[in-house]
Design a protein around this motif. Structure first.
Motif, PDB file in Angstrom:
ATOM      1  N   GLU A   7       0.874  -1.172   0.000  1.00 39.50           N
ATOM      2  CA  GLU A   7       0.000   0.000   0.000  1.00 39.50           C
ATOM      3  C   GLU A   7       0.914   1.225   0.000  1.00 39.50           C
ATOM      4  OE1 GLU A   7      -3.609   1.966   2.654  1.00 39.50           O
ATOM      5  OE2 GLU A   7      -2.537   0.209   3.408  1.00 39.50           O
ATOM      6  N   VAL A   8       0.665   2.147  -0.926  1.00 34.93           N
ATOM      7  CA  VAL A   8       1.490   3.349  -1.028  1.00 34.93           C
ATOM      8  C   VAL A   8       0.751   4.508  -0.363  1.00 34.93           C
ATOM      9  CG1 VAL A   8       2.608   4.974  -2.602  1.00 34.93           C
ATOM     10  CG2 VAL A   8       2.548   2.538  -3.168  1.00 34.93           C
ATOM     11  N   LEU A   9       1.410   5.120   0.612  1.00 37.07           N
ATOM     12  CA  LEU A   9       0.803   6.217   1.367  1.00 37.07           C
ATOM     13  C   LEU A   9       1.695   7.449   1.318  1.00 37.07           C
ATOM     14  CD1 LEU A   9       0.005   3.950   4.415  1.00 37.07           C
ATOM     15  CD2 LEU A   9      -1.680   4.833   2.813  1.00 37.07           C
ATOM     16  N   ALA A  49       4.187   0.185  -5.348  1.00 42.48           N
ATOM     17  CA  ALA A  49       3.311  -0.840  -4.763  1.00 42.48           C
ATOM     18  C   ALA A  49       3.795  -2.241  -5.147  1.00 42.48           C
ATOM     19  CB  ALA A  49       1.870  -0.638  -5.227  1.00 42.48           C
ATOM     20  N   GLN A  50       4.334  -2.378  -6.342  1.00 42.93           N
ATOM     21  CA  GLN A  50       4.780  -3.687  -6.817  1.00 42.93           C
ATOM     22  C   GLN A  50       6.244  -3.983  -6.472  1.00 42.93           C
ATOM     23  OE1 GLN A  50       2.434  -5.684  -8.204  1.00 42.93           O
ATOM     24  NE2 GLN A  50       3.911  -7.337  -8.097  1.00 42.93           N
ATOM     25  N   ILE A  80      11.304  10.170  -2.115  1.00 47.43           N
ATOM     26  CA  ILE A  80      12.022   9.487  -1.036  1.00 47.43           C
ATOM     27  C   ILE A  80      11.002   8.820  -0.114  1.00 47.43           C
ATOM     28  CG2 ILE A  80      13.598   9.813   0.905  1.00 47.43           C
ATOM     29  CD1 ILE A  80      14.942  12.003  -0.811  1.00 47.43           C
ATOM     30  N   TYR A  81      11.227   7.529   0.126  1.00 47.75           N
ATOM     31  CA  TYR A  81      10.223   6.729   0.833  1.00 47.75           C
ATOM     32  C   TYR A  81      10.861   5.718   1.762  1.00 47.75           C
ATOM     33  CZ  TYR A  81      11.401   3.200  -2.681  1.00 47.75           C
ATOM     34  OH  TYR A  81      12.070   2.303  -3.465  1.00 47.75           O
ATOM     35  N   ARG A  82      10.004   5.137   2.586  1.00 46.78           N
ATOM     36  CA  ARG A  82      10.420   4.124   3.552  1.00 46.78           C
ATOM     37  C   ARG A  82       9.443   2.954   3.437  1.00 46.78           C
ATOM     38  NH1 ARG A  82      11.675   5.852   9.676  1.00 46.78           N
ATOM     39  NH2 ARG A  82      12.939   4.059  10.202  1.00 46.78           N
ATOM     40  N   VAL A  83       9.963   1.757   3.435  1.00 43.76           N
ATOM     41  CA  VAL A  83       9.120   0.560   3.361  1.00 43.76           C
ATOM     42  C   VAL A  83       9.020  -0.029   4.760  1.00 43.76           C
ATOM     43  CG1 VAL A  83       8.826  -1.729   2.334  1.00 43.76           C
ATOM     44  CG2 VAL A  83       9.934   0.096   1.013  1.00 43.76           C
ATOM     45  N   GLN A  84       7.789  -0.219   5.227  1.00 42.80           N
ATOM     46  CA  GLN A  84       7.556  -0.864   6.521  1.00 42.80           C
ATOM     47  C   GLN A  84       6.445  -1.880   6.342  1.00 42.80           C
ATOM     48  OE1 GLN A  84       7.139   3.033   8.633  1.00 42.80           O
ATOM     49  NE2 GLN A  84       8.486   2.061  10.130  1.00 42.80           N
ATOM     50  N   ASP A  85       6.776  -3.135   6.568  1.00 41.02           N
ATOM     51  CA  ASP A  85       5.842  -4.237   6.357  1.00 41.02           C
ATOM     52  C   ASP A  85       5.330  -4.178   4.916  1.00 41.02           C
ATOM     53  OD1 ASP A  85       6.166  -5.135   9.043  1.00 41.02           O
ATOM     54  OD2 ASP A  85       4.824  -3.542   9.690  1.00 41.02           O
ATOM     55  N   LEU A  86       4.024  -4.102   4.729  1.00 35.82           N
ATOM     56  CA  LEU A  86       3.476  -4.042   3.363  1.00 35.82           C
ATOM     57  C   LEU A  86       3.011  -2.631   3.013  1.00 35.82           C
ATOM     58  CD1 LEU A  86       1.592  -7.444   3.076  1.00 35.82           C
ATOM     59  CD2 LEU A  86       3.708  -6.734   1.939  1.00 35.82           C
ATOM     60  N   LYS A  87       3.637  -1.653   3.629  1.00 34.15           N
ATOM     61  CA  LYS A  87       3.288  -0.257   3.343  1.00 34.15           C
ATOM     62  C   LYS A  87       4.526   0.503   2.868  1.00 34.15           C
ATOM     63  CE  LYS A  87      -0.564   0.499   6.576  1.00 34.15           C
ATOM     64  NZ  LYS A  87      -1.252  -0.689   6.416  1.00 34.15           N
ATOM     65  N   VAL A  88       4.297   1.402   1.919  1.00 34.06           N
ATOM     66  CA  VAL A  88       5.356   2.283   1.429  1.00 34.06           C
ATOM     67  C   VAL A  88       4.930   3.696   1.816  1.00 34.06           C
ATOM     68  CG1 VAL A  88       6.528   3.206  -0.604  1.00 34.06           C
ATOM     69  CG2 VAL A  88       5.897   0.781  -0.528  1.00 34.06           C
ATOM     70  N   TYR A  89       5.725   4.320   2.671  1.00 30.06           N
ATOM     71  CA  TYR A  89       5.429   5.686   3.113  1.00 30.06           C
ATOM     72  C   TYR A  89       6.303   6.656   2.334  1.00 30.06           C
ATOM     73  CZ  TYR A  89       3.114   3.454   7.052  1.00 30.06           C
ATOM     74  OH  TYR A  89       2.281   2.687   7.825  1.00 30.06           O
ATOM     75  N   ILE A  90       5.670   7.507   1.538  1.00 28.32           N
ATOM     76  CA  ILE A  90       6.433   8.502   0.786  1.00 28.32           C
ATOM     77  C   ILE A  90       6.573   9.731   1.667  1.00 28.32           C
ATOM     78  CG2 ILE A  90       6.456   9.968  -1.257  1.00 28.32           C
ATOM     79  CD1 ILE A  90       5.092   7.645  -2.720  1.00 28.32           C
ATOM     80  N   HIS A  91       7.813  10.097   1.936  1.00 29.41           N
ATOM     81  CA  HIS A  91       8.099  11.202   2.850  1.00 29.41           C
ATOM     82  C   HIS A  91       8.408  12.510   2.145  1.00 29.41           C
ATOM     83  CE1 HIS A  91       8.199   8.950   6.668  1.00 29.41           C
ATOM     84  NE2 HIS A  91       8.565   7.945   5.906  1.00 29.41           N
TER      85      HIS A  91
END
Length: 112
Positions: A7-9, A49-50, A80-91
């Motif tokens: 999931e991309v957030l 996401a992929q 620039i992002y961080r992957v945590q579990d099944l989530k991608v957090y775009i910072h």
């Protein structure tokens, strides 16, 4: 190959980055180009996401020994992002020609 879709957030900061970029391009170029850049940046973000692992580590953070964040780009913009579990957090979504060291320190490391 990962079959999981992440999931991309977008963080509030990244959403603000997109608004600022759109406003800047619309003002100094034209709304059509602002829309094109925004659409392309959102496509780049959603593509994570992929395959979130495909991004490289930002050089400015690697120099500090930080490997929590990755980046992808739509030149000259960096996502620039961080992957945590099944989530991608775009910072951050920024023009890579800016002072990245200061920006990354302020936004990701909480330094003034």
């Amino acid at each position: 190959m990962s079959s999981h879709r992440h999931e991309v957030l977008l963080t509030e900061g990244a959403e603000q980055d997109l608004e600022d970029l759109y406003d800047y391009i619309a003002e100094f170029d034209c709304a059509a180009n602002a829309n094109r850049v925004l659409d392309r940046l959102l496509e780049v973000a959603q593509s994570l996401a992929q395959f979130p692992e495909r991004g490289t580590y930002p050089r400015e953070l690697l120099e500090l020994g930080i490997r929590d964040y990755r980046q992808t780009s739509f030149k000259p913009y960096r996502v620039i992002y961080r992957v945590q579990d099944l989530k991608v957090y775009i910072h951050l979504i920024v023009d890579g020609r800016r002072d990245m060291q200061a920006l990354l320190s302020r936004r990701l490391l909480g330094k003034a």
